[in-house]
Design an enzyme around this catalytic site. Structure first.
Site, mmCIF file in Angstrom:
data_model
loop_
_atom_site.group_PDB
_atom_site.id
_atom_site.type_symbol
_atom_site.label_atom_id
_atom_site.label_comp_id
_atom_site.label_asym_id
_atom_site.label_seq_id
_atom_site.Cartn_x
_atom_site.Cartn_y
_atom_site.Cartn_z
ATOM 1 N N SER A 149 -25.392 48.398 157.118
ATOM 2 C CA SER A 149 -26.236 47.384 157.741
ATOM 3 C C SER A 149 -26.897 47.971 158.986
ATOM 4 O O SER A 149 -27.559 49.005 158.919
ATOM 5 C CB SER A 149 -25.394 46.147 158.061
ATOM 6 O OG SER A 149 -26.189 45.054 158.431
ATOM 7 N N ARG A 219 -23.733 31.940 164.182
ATOM 8 C CA ARG A 219 -22.833 32.554 163.208
ATOM 9 C C ARG A 219 -22.960 31.894 161.841
ATOM 10 O O ARG A 219 -22.924 32.575 160.806
ATOM 11 C CB ARG A 219 -21.386 32.459 163.698
ATOM 12 C CG ARG A 219 -20.363 33.056 162.738
ATOM 13 C CD ARG A 219 -20.648 34.517 162.467
ATOM 14 N NE ARG A 219 -19.564 35.149 161.729
ATOM 15 C CZ ARG A 219 -19.627 36.378 161.239
ATOM 16 N NH1 ARG A 219 -20.725 37.098 161.416
ATOM 17 N NH2 ARG A 219 -18.619 36.904 160.592
ATOM 18 N N ASP A 316 -27.366 41.700 147.430
ATOM 19 C CA ASP A 316 -27.607 41.704 148.869
ATOM 20 C C ASP A 316 -29.056 41.292 149.107
ATOM 21 O O ASP A 316 -29.974 42.090 148.940
ATOM 22 C CB ASP A 316 -27.334 43.102 149.434
ATOM 23 C CG ASP A 316 -27.523 43.181 150.942
ATOM 24 O OD1 ASP A 316 -27.977 42.197 151.554
ATOM 25 O OD2 ASP A 316 -27.210 44.250 151.504
ATOM 26 N N HIS A 349 -24.442 40.756 150.951
ATOM 27 C CA HIS A 349 -24.487 41.804 151.973
ATOM 28 C C HIS A 349 -23.089 42.258 152.389
ATOM 29 O O HIS A 349 -22.870 43.434 152.702
ATOM 30 C CB HIS A 349 -25.265 41.300 153.190
ATOM 31 C CG HIS A 349 -25.500 42.334 154.240
ATOM 32 N ND1 HIS A 349 -26.158 43.518 153.988
ATOM 33 C CD2 HIS A 349 -25.151 42.379 155.558
ATOM 34 C CE1 HIS A 349 -26.223 44.241 155.088
ATOM 35 N NE2 HIS A 349 -25.614 43.586 156.054
ATOM 36 N N ASP A 350 -22.143 41.344 152.382
ATOM 37 C CA ASP A 350 -20.771 41.673 152.786
ATOM 38 C C ASP A 350 -20.088 42.674 151.855
ATOM 39 O O ASP A 350 -18.995 43.162 152.172
ATOM 40 C CB ASP A 350 -19.915 40.410 152.861
ATOM 41 C CG ASP A 350 -20.000 39.747 154.232
ATOM 42 O OD1 ASP A 350 -20.652 40.318 155.126
ATOM 43 O OD2 ASP A 350 -19.428 38.657 154.407
#
Length: 376
Positions: A149, A219, A316, A349-350
């Site tokens: 990232s 968040r 992602d 994405h994680d």
């Protein structure tokens, strides 16, 4: 046996010139190291962290439960980045809230807490600071620089700013710049923070408060973008919280996904700094090595000398595979040595933090090949 580690800190008195035209002096960098530097210093690997991570990349802290480093599945003895072969360094970036000098610290020139007066930092500034740390550690050249990232952007920037100091660059789930959509997500998150009544123009420390409401929302917005639609549906779907039925309320938490996002937001607001969030998301927005060349990424990467491994993940949507392929294409047009893996994974994405055996296998194979070329 887990790898037991201890954070370290190094002070730098000389001013660090920043891309904004400002500079910062009298700052500290917090870092950790894993493994041993070999006799000729050829096995050093720098790990660059993403938005809410830190120098604590691998291992655990003595006497602390649940203190695993954020990439502990990737780095350690016998792991893909094997600390029995490589000397790994994790550095907390300037402006962070996990040890290195940031907005919560005092400005040595004024004696006052920086707060909103902390200078804006960029990816390039972080790389310059990391290079100073490596100088102090006696490391002239890296076997590899690696990150996911935002960390991947730093790894890419290393190959541009210090091309002769990097032999390999591992860029995971990253991009050559942010899309307009990504900048928009960052801006909405920042607005949530700066419009929180407890923000006080970034000087909330003076008032003894924390803009937790803004941090929670920031968040929640970010976390939604880190997950794929498939993962959200599989984990939560439209399930209601246990033991409740529809309340027909606009205020209550009824769906499990709502409860999960609130929980993530609450946790984040307890440990992350609001000014740090603004600084780091802005650094993400600014990164664009092709900008000075009118968007010509091939031209921007012409000065690189490293070999590259790029990894992307099919679901992602924050940093989709097409963005990694842009980098691959530009490197190939410069006749660079490039390996590319596109992992069909459902995690969004994680995924770059998770235990996908294909992903870990790709990284292991790459570092195994690298390890055979460095002195042990």
């Amino acid at each position: 046996m887990p790898l037991v580690v201890t954070p370290q800190s190094m002070h730098f008195e000389a001013p660090l010139p920043l891309r904004s035209g400002a500079s910062i002096a009298g700052y500290d960098l917090t870092y950790e190291t894993y493994g041993r530097l070999n006799a000729d210093g050829s096995n050093a690997v720098l790990i660059c962290h993403a938005l809410n991570a830190s120098h604590h990349v691998a291992g655990v802290y003595a006497g602390q439960a649940r203190s695993e480093g954020w990439w502990d599945n990737m780095i350690g003895p016998g792991k893909p980045v094997d600390t029995e072969r490589f000397f790994v360094i994790g550095v907390n970036n300037l402006g962070s809230c996990f040890g290195s000098t940031g907005p919560m610290h005092r400005n040595p020139a004024t004696g006052e807490v920086y707060g909103a007066d902390f200078p804006v930092v960029t990816v390039e500034d972080w790389v310059d600071a990391q290079a100073r740390l490596l100088d102090a550690l006696g490391i002239d050249q890296l076997a590899a620089v690696m990150g996911g990232s935002l960390g991947g952007m730093q790894a890419l920037s290393w190959t541009l700013q210090y091309p002769t100091r990097v032999r390999h660059a591992v860029v995971v789930a990253s991009a050559p710049n942010l899309s307009a959509e990504n900048i928009a997500f960052n801006e909405v998150a920042r607005r949530a923070i700066v419009t929180d009544p407890d923000f006080h123009g970034g000087h909330f420390y003076r008032h003894g408060v924390i803009p937790k409401r803004g941090l929670r929302i920031a968040r929640m917005i970010g976390h939604i973008t880190y997950l794929s639609d498939d993962v959200m549906n599989e984990k939560f779907g439209r399930q209601l919280r246990e033991g409740i039925d529809l309340k027909y309320s606009t205020q209550d938490i009824e769906f499990q996904i709502e409860s999960y996002l609130r929980h993530q937001g609450d946790k984040f607001s307890d440990y992350f700094d609001a000014n740090t969030y603004l600084l780091i998301t802005r650094a993400l927005d600014y990164f664009d090595p092709a900008r000075a060349r009118g968007g010509d990424l091939t031209g921007a990467l012409a000065g690189t000398q490293a070999r590259f491994l790029l990894v992307s993940f099919s679901t992602d949507w924050r940093f989709p595979p097409a963005r990694s392929r842009e980098i691959v294409k530009a490197l190939l047009e410069n006749r660079r040595d490039v390996s590319y893996a596109e992992i069909d994974a459902p995690h969004g994405h994680d995924a770059f933090l998770l235990d996908d055996p294909r992903y870990l296998g790709v990284v292991r194979a790459y570092f195994d090949g690298m390890g055979r070329r460095v002195g042990q």
